[in-house]
Scaffold this active site. Structure first.
Site, PDB file in Angstrom:
ATOM      1  N   ASP A 139       0.855  -1.180   0.000  1.00  0.00           N
ATOM      2  CA  ASP A 139       0.000   0.000   0.000  1.00  0.00           C
ATOM      3  C   ASP A 139       0.897   1.239   0.000  1.00  0.00           C
ATOM      4  O   ASP A 139       2.118   1.154   0.121  1.00  0.00           O
ATOM      5  CB  ASP A 139      -0.933  -0.009   1.218  1.00  0.00           C
ATOM      6  CG  ASP A 139      -2.234   0.736   0.953  1.00  0.00           C
ATOM      7  OD1 ASP A 139      -2.236   1.677   0.129  1.00  0.00           O
ATOM      8  OD2 ASP A 139      -3.250   0.387   1.578  1.00  0.00           O
ATOM      9  N   GLU A 189     -10.646   6.495   4.624  1.00  0.00           N
ATOM     10  CA  GLU A 189      -9.672   5.869   5.512  1.00  0.00           C
ATOM     11  C   GLU A 189      -9.801   6.367   6.955  1.00  0.00           C
ATOM     12  O   GLU A 189     -10.905   6.469   7.484  1.00  0.00           O
ATOM     13  CB  GLU A 189      -8.263   6.046   4.930  1.00  0.00           C
ATOM     14  CG  GLU A 189      -8.140   5.397   3.545  1.00  0.00           C
ATOM     15  CD  GLU A 189      -6.719   5.281   3.042  1.00  0.00           C
ATOM     16  OE1 GLU A 189      -5.800   5.046   3.842  1.00  0.00           O
ATOM     17  OE2 GLU A 189      -6.524   5.412   1.816  1.00  0.00           O
TER      18      GLU A 189
END
Length: 667
Positions: free
Chosen positions: A309, A515
């Site tokens: 990521d 997020e």
């Protein structure tokens, strides 16, 4: 004798010169008729360490240029959330930018093309004028895997229309706690629904050939893209839903809840897997060799490549980046093949080079990583078609794709209440009411309607960032021209009482987030939503449409409302909401996750011993369209108005549900 020897040497040199010339002219890796495995092996054998490590690097477009791609042999470039060539960039703008980068890669000694990646998690969501589909939580409520497959295909075409061949989608997390800020990226709390929705993978990539080996990636042509399932593994199971946190669960639980969708995706030929920021029982996933190499690559036999990521390897240490050389070592040895750096690429290259030269990381680990990356690049046809053309530019935001998104919206909506105390249904709404009120902060706000990961990473607020239809706009185009529509974002009670409204539609919910910014321990509705509900619903019959990325606290308002609809984050096509409110289609959506009474109950998932929801997993009232009601009443010879029959059908459905499920009917 000397003369003969000279002739022999000359002939030998001439033969070697001719052989090398022939070899230079014919390189197996450039021959599309060669098996992919042969092409990978041939190219890998020609590569230097510097070229190999370059292929393992992915950088953001903000630090990329053709010279850097050429000098460092960069394997991939990405657009982070909101990273675009220019504001409101067209498909042509995107193609021109990406092709310039690609020309830098093609000018290297071996001419290995880079692959450009982007988040396309609910349509081509970074791009102006693209079709924005409902977020995954809504698609899970449709229970329609074939629909999701078509959405994948449409998304692939729109992404390819901008010259991009690789998407960081789908997210196949199993969200077990709605307090998580990424819960809307999850199809369901139930892994079985998430597994069904992996049909988006062949939608994005195409159907694998019948004779394909398990785990081998597949991308079926210039209208398809390489997909990336994420985030491996357990990202939806962290304690209290805290993003990037720790999933405390035994191995059986991890493999039975969070792993099945990965197995299904690999069987369907997914090209790449992205590793999660989160930890499993205290061990960072970016450093977990047992799961990344041992289970994903060895047990599940995944042959594509594993990508980190964004700055994911930095976060192996706490604080992040505090011992970067160790992080590089741990991540590569764990089995990560490509690293989303995305900015400090020279530091990564230098550290990895030193680790290899000092025999800390073996060369065969580098060769394995690069071979996997090359396999995907060859499979997706990148060597044959490295430069994008303009043949698909008109597909971006096409009407056909918007119609598909509209279908997805209406199928994703979940009707939670229709009539106070479960009686006297208000739906379907009349299109010919003399005067109606539309209220709420989310009624005329395309950004709120789309949610996070839209144009920018955290989303936006207003109607100027992209093209679409707000719910207010949809209402305006649906009702009869004679109907007077009054819009007030936050009306006071006196205003509502002083006008003779036939009914009101109130659209409220959460503001956009992505997020960690979306992590919430309270899950409350954004202000002034509660006030608007109170002011409106005390004075007139009201339909409440909740725009949210997850279940939120609604029990305090439930008794005052006539109709309650969970619309999730529907995207750009607001007409899908009015399609069902006004009876052009019936409601069919079912909750893909449990709707709690209070946050004190969380985490609470179907099957838990303390399960006592406000609305259970799978709940969703159904209605018939006006056309169906009229047709059925006519065929049955019933002379009453259609709404009477609708009342009976809804009442029977409610009685059946409460009796069979044993759940209290919310008020």
């Amino acid at each position: 004798m000397v003369r003969v020897l000279v002739q022999i040497v000359a002939i030998t040199c001439l033969w070697w010169w001719w052989a090398s010339l022939t070899d230079a002219q014919y390189m197996k890796y450039k021959d599309p008729n060669q098996p992919v495995s042969v092409r990978v092996a041939d190219l890998l054998s020609r590569m230097t360490l510097e070229e190999k490590i370059g292929q393992m690097v992915q950088i953001d477009r903000t630090v990329a240029n053709p010279g850097i791609l050429k000098s460092y042999f960069i394997g991939s470039v990405l657009s982070g959330g909101g990273s675009a060539p220019l504001p409101k960039a067209s498909a042509v703008d995107w193609i021109n930018m990406i092709n310039e980068y690609q020309k830098g890669s093609l000018s290297t000694r071996l001419g290995i093309p880079m692959m450009y990646g982007i988040d396309a998690v609910h349509g081509h969501n970074n791009v102006f004028n693209a079709t924005i589909f409902p977020h995954n939580i809504g698609l899970g409520a449709t229970r329609d895997s074939e629909l999701v497959r078509r959405i994948g295909a449409a998304t692939a075409v729109e992404v390819r229309a901008t010259g991009i061949p690789y998407v960081f989608a789908p997210c196949i997390a199993v969200c077990r706690d709605p307090r998580w800020g990424r819960c809307y990226e999850s199809y369901s709390e139930d892994h079985k629904i998430v597994q069904e929705m992996t049909e988006i993978v062949p939608g994005l990539q195409g159907d694998i050939p019948a004779d394909s080996l398990k785990g081998v990636p597949f991308v079926g042509g210039k209208k398809k893209v390489a997909a990336c399932v994420k985030h491996f593994v357990g990202d939806g199971g962290t304690t209290k839903g805290i993003n990037e946190n720790n999933a405390v669960i035994d191995r059986h639980g991890l493999l039975s809840i969070h792993m099945p969708a990965y197995s299904d995706s690999i069987i369907k030929g997914v090209s790449t897997v992205m590793v999660s920021y989160s930890s499993w029982n205290g061990e960072k996933m970016h450093a977990n060799r047992d799961l990344v190499t041992g289970f994903l690559k060895d047990t599940l036999r995944f042959k594509g490549f594993v990508i980190s990521d964004w700055e994911g390897i930095d976060r192996i240490t706490s604080p992040p980046h505090s011992n970067y050389s160790y992080s590089v070592q741990a991540a590569i040895q764990a089995g990560i093949d490509m690293v989303m750096v995305p900015f400090k690429y020279t530091e990564f290259i230098d550290d990895l080079t030193n680790l290899v030269k000092n025999s800390i990381i073996p060369m065969d680990r580098i060769d394995d990583a690069v071979a996997r990356i090359l396999l995907v690049k060859f499979t997706m046809g990148l060597f044959e078609n490295p430069l994008a053309d303009f043949s698909l530019v008109n597909e971006l935001g096409s009407q056909a794709h918007r119609d598909l998104a509209r279908e997805a919206v209406r199928k994703s909506l979940v009707l939670l209440k229709n009539g106070k105390n479960g009686t006297n249904p208000l739906l379907p709404l009349s299109k010919k009411a003399p005067k109606i009120l539309v209220a709420g902060s989310h009624a005329d706000n395309l950004g709120y309607q789309c949610g996070g990961w839209t144009i920018t990473w955290q989303g936006f607020s207003d109607n100027s960032y992209t093209r679409g239809t707000t719910i207010l706009g949809a209402i305006t185009s649906t009702v009869d021209p004679s109907t007077e529509i009054v819009y007030r974002e936050n009306p006071d009670s006196n205003f509502v009482k002083s006008d003779s409204f036939d009914y009101a539609i109130v659209v409220v919910g959460e503001h956009p987030y992505a997020e960690s910014s979306g992590d919430s321990m309270t899950l409350t509705m954004a202000d002034p939503g509660p006030t608007v509900i109170k002011n409106v619903c005390e004075a007139v019959k009201c339909v409440i449409v909740i725009i949210s990325g997850r279940p939120i606290v609604i029990q305090p308002y439930l008794s005052s409302v006539d109709v309650l609809v969970a619309a999730w984050l529907p995207g750009t096509e607001g007409q899908g909401v009015t399609d069902v409110l006004f009876g052009d289609y019936g409601f069919s959506g079912k909750l893909s996750r449990t709707w709690f009474r209070t946050v004190d109950q969380l985490p609470m998932n179907v099957g838990d011993s303390h399960y006592d929801p406000l609305f259970p997993f799978g709940f969703g009232l159904t209605t018939e369209s006006v056309k169906e009601l009229v047709s059925r009443s006519t065929s049955a010879g019933v002379g009453q108005k259609p709404y009477i029959l609708a009342n009976i059908v809804s009442a029977i459905a409610i009685l059946y549900f409460t009796a069979s499920r044993g759940f209290r009917q919310p008020t």
